[in-house]
Design a protein around this motif. Sequence first.
Motif, short mmCIF file in Angstrom:
data_model
loop_
_atom_site.label_atom_id
_atom_site.label_comp_id
_atom_site.label_asym_id
_atom_site.label_seq_id
_atom_site.Cartn_x
_atom_site.Cartn_y
_atom_site.Cartn_z
N THR A 100 0.82 -1.22 0.00
CA THR A 100 0.00 0.00 0.00
C THR A 100 0.85 1.26 0.00
O THR A 100 0.42 2.31 -0.45
CB THR A 100 -0.92 0.05 1.24
OG1 THR A 100 -0.13 0.21 2.40
CG2 THR A 100 -1.78 -1.17 1.34
N LEU A 131 -10.28 -2.30 3.19
CA LEU A 131 -8.96 -1.79 3.55
C LEU A 131 -8.68 -0.49 2.81
O LEU A 131 -7.96 0.38 3.32
CB LEU A 131 -7.87 -2.83 3.24
CG LEU A 131 -7.94 -4.14 4.05
CD1 LEU A 131 -6.66 -4.95 3.87
CD2 LEU A 131 -8.22 -3.91 5.52
N LEU A 134 -10.02 2.27 4.93
CA LEU A 134 -9.14 2.51 6.08
C LEU A 134 -7.88 3.24 5.65
O LEU A 134 -7.39 4.12 6.36
CB LEU A 134 -8.77 1.18 6.76
CG LEU A 134 -9.93 0.41 7.41
CD1 LEU A 134 -9.41 -0.86 8.09
CD2 LEU A 134 -10.69 1.26 8.40
N LYS A 135 -7.39 2.89 4.46
CA LYS A 135 -6.20 3.59 3.95
C LYS A 135 -6.53 5.06 3.70
O LYS A 135 -5.76 5.95 4.05
CB LYS A 135 -5.72 2.92 2.66
CG LYS A 135 -4.46 3.56 2.12
CD LYS A 135 -4.03 2.97 0.81
CE LYS A 135 -2.84 3.75 0.30
NZ LYS A 135 -2.59 3.51 -1.11
N LEU A 140 -5.16 2.52 8.27
CA LEU A 140 -4.86 1.14 7.87
C LEU A 140 -3.70 0.57 8.68
O LEU A 140 -3.76 -0.56 9.15
CB LEU A 140 -4.55 1.06 6.36
CG LEU A 140 -4.22 -0.33 5.84
CD1 LEU A 140 -5.39 -1.29 6.06
CD2 LEU A 140 -3.87 -0.28 4.35
#
Length: 198
Positions: A100, A131, A134-135, A140
Amino acid sequence: MNIILASNVAYYAPNIDRFMHTLLSKKNSDGILVSIHESSTSIPNFLREKYGAGVDTKTAYKIKACLDKMQVKYCEFIIPSKITLSENYHNMALQLLKSTQSIVSNQDIPVLNADHQQFKMLLEFVVQASLESLKHQGSLNNYINDILNIAKKNKGSIPIKSSVVLVVPEDVHNKIYSIVDKKGFSKSDDISYSHFML
């Protein structure tokens, strides 16, 4: 209806009281209503609350409160279970985090292979949020660190506590707890990582 099963669906009901009234109105006088939702004190619900998932983490409590208001007798017990992560969960989590950080966009998280995809889906199931979201929120890293800490304390698993609420006919009500004891519901059932997709 003779049997009504509400398993992990009331999280999304806009009004728990109306939801329960509707279910009970469909139940025969001798029928059974089974509600299975995660306990408010279950670890995934703690994570969902912390990371802003779109589910009501107090659903199990609200169902019991509604039945109490309606003066409907019910039995409740907790079924402990666990999600067992793969043996290399720690490395997979770190690789997921690393992947990420290599892209600027908040839209996608590159997934290296099928095992990583399955692991990503499992992490999303636990928190009930993508996710990617959240990122985008910037949380995250904290979420994955929480998962790693929980798994480390629990030998590679995430404990779950499901609240089971039974509305049964009056003549069976008093027998329920002895049946529950005989069936061994206090034992932990294992939801294996390798069978998660099934």
